[in-house]
Design a protein around this motif. Structure first.
Motif, PDB file in Angstrom:
ATOM      1  N   VAL A   4      29.760  -2.533 -10.481  1.00 46.67           N
ATOM      2  CA  VAL A   4      28.902  -2.863 -11.623  1.00 46.67           C
ATOM      3  C   VAL A   4      28.673  -1.619 -12.482  1.00 46.67           C
ATOM      4  N   LEU A   5      28.442  -0.481 -11.812  1.00 44.39           N
ATOM      5  CA  LEU A   5      28.226   0.758 -12.571  1.00 44.39           C
ATOM      6  C   LEU A   5      29.482   1.146 -13.345  1.00 44.39           C
ATOM      7  N   ALA A   6      30.647   0.955 -12.721  1.00 42.90           N
ATOM      8  CA  ALA A   6      31.895   1.275 -13.417  1.00 42.90           C
ATOM      9  C   ALA A   6      32.017   0.412 -14.671  1.00 42.90           C
ATOM     10  N   ALA A   7      31.674  -0.882 -14.538  1.00 40.30           N
ATOM     11  CA  ALA A   7      31.753  -1.785 -15.685  1.00 40.30           C
ATOM     12  C   ALA A   7      30.753  -1.374 -16.763  1.00 40.30           C
ATOM     13  N   LEU A   8      29.552  -1.006 -16.324  1.00 43.04           N
ATOM     14  CA  LEU A   8      28.511  -0.574 -17.270  1.00 43.04           C
ATOM     15  C   LEU A   8      28.993   0.621 -18.078  1.00 43.04           C
ATOM     16  N   ALA A   9      29.535   1.599 -17.353  1.00 45.87           N
ATOM     17  CA  ALA A   9      30.028   2.801 -18.030  1.00 45.87           C
ATOM     18  C   ALA A   9      31.125   2.417 -19.013  1.00 45.87           C
ATOM     19  N   GLY A  10      31.996   1.512 -18.592  1.00 44.47           N
ATOM     20  CA  GLY A  10      33.074   1.069 -19.467  1.00 44.47           C
ATOM     21  C   GLY A  10      32.523   0.413 -20.724  1.00 44.47           C
ATOM     22  N   VAL A  28      32.104  -6.849 -25.446  1.00 42.40           N
ATOM     23  CA  VAL A  28      31.351  -8.107 -25.319  1.00 42.40           C
ATOM     24  C   VAL A  28      31.509  -8.954 -26.579  1.00 42.40           C
ATOM     25  N   VAL A  29      31.441  -8.304 -27.744  1.00 42.54           N
ATOM     26  CA  VAL A  29      31.603  -9.050 -28.997  1.00 42.54           C
ATOM     27  C   VAL A  29      33.001  -9.651 -29.079  1.00 42.54           C
ATOM     28  N   ALA A  30      34.004  -8.874 -28.648  1.00 36.00           N
ATOM     29  CA  ALA A  30      35.387  -9.367 -28.723  1.00 36.00           C
ATOM     30  C   ALA A  30      35.543 -10.624 -27.881  1.00 36.00           C
ATOM     31  N   GLY A  52      18.976 -23.454 -29.408  1.00 30.31           N
ATOM     32  CA  GLY A  52      18.642 -23.418 -30.826  1.00 30.31           C
ATOM     33  C   GLY A  52      19.431 -22.300 -31.485  1.00 30.31           C
ATOM     34  N   THR A  53      18.773 -21.543 -32.349  1.00 28.46           N
ATOM     35  CA  THR A  53      19.497 -20.479 -33.031  1.00 28.46           C
ATOM     36  C   THR A  53      19.585 -19.229 -32.156  1.00 28.46           C
ATOM     37  N   HIS A  54      19.146 -19.329 -30.873  1.00 32.18           N
ATOM     38  CA  HIS A  54      19.361 -18.210 -29.938  1.00 32.18           C
ATOM     39  C   HIS A  54      20.649 -18.404 -29.153  1.00 32.18           C
ATOM     40  N   ASP A  55      21.512 -19.350 -29.628  1.00 35.60           N
ATOM     41  CA  ASP A  55      22.733 -19.639 -28.870  1.00 35.60           C
ATOM     42  C   ASP A  55      23.568 -18.382 -28.644  1.00 35.60           C
ATOM     43  N   LYS A  56      23.550 -17.447 -29.618  1.00 37.53           N
ATOM     44  CA  LYS A  56      24.394 -16.253 -29.477  1.00 37.53           C
ATOM     45  C   LYS A  56      23.835 -15.265 -28.452  1.00 37.53           C
ATOM     46  N   ASP A  57      22.494 -15.164 -28.391  1.00 40.23           N
ATOM     47  CA  ASP A  57      21.902 -14.303 -27.356  1.00 40.23           C
ATOM     48  C   ASP A  57      22.283 -14.847 -25.987  1.00 40.23           C
ATOM     49  N   ALA A  58      22.222 -16.181 -25.863  1.00 41.42           N
ATOM     50  CA  ALA A  58      22.552 -16.806 -24.578  1.00 41.42           C
ATOM     51  C   ALA A  58      23.995 -16.486 -24.199  1.00 41.42           C
ATOM     52  N   LEU A  59      24.896 -16.518 -25.189  1.00 45.06           N
ATOM     53  CA  LEU A  59      26.307 -16.238 -24.913  1.00 45.06           C
ATOM     54  C   LEU A  59      26.489 -14.786 -24.461  1.00 45.06           C
ATOM     55  N   ARG A  60      25.824 -13.851 -25.154  1.00 40.93           N
ATOM     56  CA  ARG A  60      25.900 -12.439 -24.775  1.00 40.93           C
ATOM     57  C   ARG A  60      25.479 -12.233 -23.324  1.00 40.93           C
ATOM     58  N   VAL A  61      24.313 -12.810 -22.986  1.00 41.99           N
ATOM     59  CA  VAL A  61      23.787 -12.662 -21.633  1.00 41.99           C
ATOM     60  C   VAL A  61      24.766 -13.278 -20.631  1.00 41.99           C
ATOM     61  N   ILE A  65      26.635 -11.396 -17.523  1.00 42.86           N
ATOM     62  CA  ILE A  65      26.481 -11.833 -16.121  1.00 42.86           C
ATOM     63  C   ILE A  65      27.848 -12.034 -15.480  1.00 42.86           C
ATOM     64  N   VAL A  66      28.756 -12.698 -16.215  1.00 41.54           N
ATOM     65  CA  VAL A  66      30.090 -12.945 -15.651  1.00 41.54           C
ATOM     66  C   VAL A  66      30.819 -11.617 -15.408  1.00 41.54           C
ATOM     67  N   VAL A  67      30.740 -10.702 -16.392  1.00 43.91           N
ATOM     68  CA  VAL A  67      31.409  -9.402 -16.232  1.00 43.91           C
ATOM     69  C   VAL A  67      30.813  -8.656 -15.037  1.00 43.91           C
ATOM     70  N   ALA A  68      29.472  -8.660 -14.924  1.00 44.91           N
ATOM     71  CA  ALA A  68      28.821  -7.951 -13.816  1.00 44.91           C
ATOM     72  C   ALA A  68      29.244  -8.548 -12.476  1.00 44.91           C
ATOM     73  N   ALA A  69      29.310  -9.879 -12.396  1.00 44.56           N
ATOM     74  CA  ALA A  69      29.679 -10.524 -11.134  1.00 44.56           C
ATOM     75  C   ALA A  69      31.111 -10.163 -10.752  1.00 44.56           C
ATOM     76  N   LEU A  70      32.034 -10.249 -11.727  1.00 43.49           N
ATOM     77  CA  LEU A  70      33.436  -9.913 -11.433  1.00 43.49           C
ATOM     78  C   LEU A  70      33.553  -8.432 -11.064  1.00 43.49           C
ATOM     79  N   ALA A  71      32.774  -7.589 -11.765  1.00 43.91           N
ATOM     80  CA  ALA A  71      32.828  -6.149 -11.497  1.00 43.91           C
ATOM     81  C   ALA A  71      32.325  -5.862 -10.086  1.00 43.91           C
ATOM     82  N   ALA A  72      31.298  -6.587  -9.654  1.00 46.26           N
ATOM     83  CA  ALA A  72      30.764  -6.383  -8.308  1.00 46.26           C
ATOM     84  C   ALA A  72      31.832  -6.729  -7.275  1.00 46.26           C
ATOM     85  N   VAL A  73      32.528  -7.852  -7.506  1.00 48.93           N
ATOM     86  CA  VAL A  73      33.619  -8.229  -6.599  1.00 48.93           C
ATOM     87  C   VAL A  73      34.681  -7.130  -6.595  1.00 48.93           C
TER      88      VAL A  73
END
Ligand SMILES: Nc1nc2c(c(=O)[nH]1)N[C@H]1C(S)=C(S)[C@@H](COP(=O)(O)O)O[C@H]1N2
Ligand SMILES: [Mo]
Length: 497
Positions: A4-10, A28-30, A52-61, A65-73
């Motif tokens: 997870v830390l490696a992914a964070l740094a990346g 993340v934007v890409a 609602g109009t927070h759909d993009k925040d939800a997508l970012r989060v 989460i998916v990146v962090a989970a894969l990075a942990a694995v």
């Protein structure tokens, strides 16, 4: 943890690289933008109705989460076999690189932040797996220095965490484009409308104001990272099936005759009773003048307008040349367009849903034919043409505790560029009763209405329907937003007493 830390740094390095390169394509934007371009319409509608109009925040989060989970694995795998963890890292950044290169606004360097993020994560993952080797050996009883290697692992973790945070902060500083645009927007001195005052409307408590404030105006677009354009850099090209190609700067635009007009914008995704609609005073220049100067070909029937980030809309040419005063807008309620609403220039066409007309962050207009191209939403299951449908909404009383006696029922009704002639309300399926309509400056805005109700104790069902300028009633049968706008009567239940 190491993964997870490696992914964070990346990700931190990726954001800084994006800032330095002046591209919006952080990893993340890409991924998010490519995801948005590919989601099926039903999922997009689900996201809008959930978040609602927070759909993009939800997508970012969600992506994080998916990146962090894969990075942990990846981190766990890398402890035993570095290459297994590395493979996951390469796959993750590969997806981001591929996503970045498919975006219209990514330019030639758009893939770099994601590539750098991947390389950084690989290096850090390698450092972690090196540190962990001795630790594993100790656990297996082959070595005695476990204190040293444990300390080494913790030091490395702390170092990477602090480093990522510092790089992240740096990213915010070099991402100064946002500040430059905000600053340029502040400095702009645009022609002011003669008055900002809306016509006297319905004043009932709970009635939605006739004019929608910029902060309250709904926002819908595919832009995960809002395009940042300094007016001095803005250019509009008008080309295609025209006699003369036009190239305009922001100053050129301001030299033209400016008009101010109240127009109610509506999103095709608006459900019956929904809030994806707003009414504002727009300032800008007539598209008709510009297009006539360019001289559209006789057999042209559409324009394809394109935004800085590659969104496109296909708009029927006649709606831009008739008397409805379709415009290139640069101001909203007397202020430069808010950045999320298309700064510095967008299109506003009375009577058409936003997805076929209201291109924000506009950079290109191609005069063309509908048989030559499709707008962004058309291949995604939405109709090529998008005239706004006659509709009406109850805004008060909703979800409130209502006392028996005289209650004002109020709301809005709209049929832009056709006009609303009558609104009726009924209680518990009884006879339709005529509501009072508020004043209206033109047929291009919504109309407020109100109706006095003698409410008796109990739970009641209120319904509203509108009639257009020709006397046609609103369609009563329910239809979902896709493919060309929802129909049905707004029906609310009210508890009295
Ligand atoms: N560049 C760009 N412009 C866009 C869109 C978009 O996704 N990108 N969405 C359109 C849609 S679907 C609507 S309903 C309106 C919404 O405008 P608003 O966000 O200012 O309310 O913008 C239109 N213009
Ligand atoms: Mo929309």
């Amino acid at each position: 943890m190491g993964g997870v830390l490696a992914a964070l740094a990346g990700l931190a390095v990726g954001s800084v690289a994006a800032g330095i390169l002046g591209t919006a394509q952080t990893p993340v934007v890409a991924i998010g933008s490519a995801f948005i371009d590919r989601v099926p319409p039903w999922l997009k509608d689900l996201a809008i109705s959930w978040f609602g109009t927070h759909d993009k925040d939800a997508l970012r989060v969600g992506i994080l989460i998916v990146v962090a989970a894969l990075a942990a694995v990846g981190g766990i795998l890398a402890v035993r076999r570095y290459w297994a963890g590395a493979l996951i890292t390469i796959a993750l950044s590969g997806v981001a690189v591929a996503a970045a290169t498919t975006r219209a606004d990514s330019g030639q360097t758009g893939f770099l932040p994601s590539a750098l993020a991947g390389i950084t994560a690989l290096i850090i993952l390698r450092l972690f797996s090196r540190r962990l080797e001795p630790l594993l050996a100790t656990i297996n009883g082959n070595s005695a220095d476990d204190g040293v290697s444990r300390r080494g692992f913790l030091q490395l973790s702390a170092g990477v965490a602090i480093g990522s945070a510092a790089i992240g902060a740096l990213g915010r500083v070099v991402g100064g484009n946002r500040a430059a645009v905000a600053n340029a927007r502040e400095q702009l001195n645009l022609p002011q409308p003669p008055t900002l005052a809306p016509p006297a409307g319905v004043q009932a408590a709970g009635a939605v104001p006739w004019a929608t404030a910029n902060e309250d105006f709904y926002r819908i677009d595919t832009a995960l990272s809002v395009p940042q354009i300094v007016p001095a850099d803005w250019k509009l090209r008008v080309h295609g099936m025209v006699d003369r190609e036009l190239n305009l700067s922001f100053d050129d635009l301001l030299k033209r005759q400016v008009i101010h007009k109240w127009v109610t914008l509506t999103c095709v995704s608006n459900e019956v009773g929904g809030d994806l609609i707003g009414n504002a005073l727009w300032s800008g220049v007539l598209l008709k003048d510009l297009l006539e100067e360019a001289g559209p070909a006789k057999n042209a029937d559409a324009i394809k307008s394109t935004s800085k980030d590659g969104f496109t809309a296909g708009t029927p040419l006649p709606t831009l040349l008739d008397d409805r005063q379709a415009m290139l807008a640069f101001a909203m309620n007397g202020e430069p367009l808010p950045v999320e609403h298309g700064f510095p220039v967008r299109i506003v066409v009375p009577g058409l849903y936003g997805y076929v007309s209201a291109t924000k962050w506009l950079v290109d207009i191609e005069v063309s034919r509908f048989d030559q191209f499709e707008g962004y939403w058309t291949p995604r299951g939405w109709s090529a043409l998008g005239p706004i449908k006659l509709s009406s909404r109850i805004d008060t009383p909703l979800g409130k505790n209502v006392e028996p006696g005289r209650v004002t029922v109020a709301g809005v009704a709209w049929d832009q560029h056709v006009g609303v002639s009558k609104v009726e309300v009924r209680v518990d399926g009884g006879p339709w009763q005529q509501a009072t309509l508020a004043a209206d400056p033109s047929i291009d805005t919504w109309r407020q209405w109100h109706w006095p109700w003698d409410a008796s104790r109990g739970t009641h069902v209120l319904q509203v329907r509108a009639f257009d300028a020709k006397g046609n009633p609103q369609v009563e049968s329910s239809a979902p937003p896709a493919p060309d706008g929802a129909t049905g009567l707004h029906t609310v239940s009210v508890k009295v007493g």
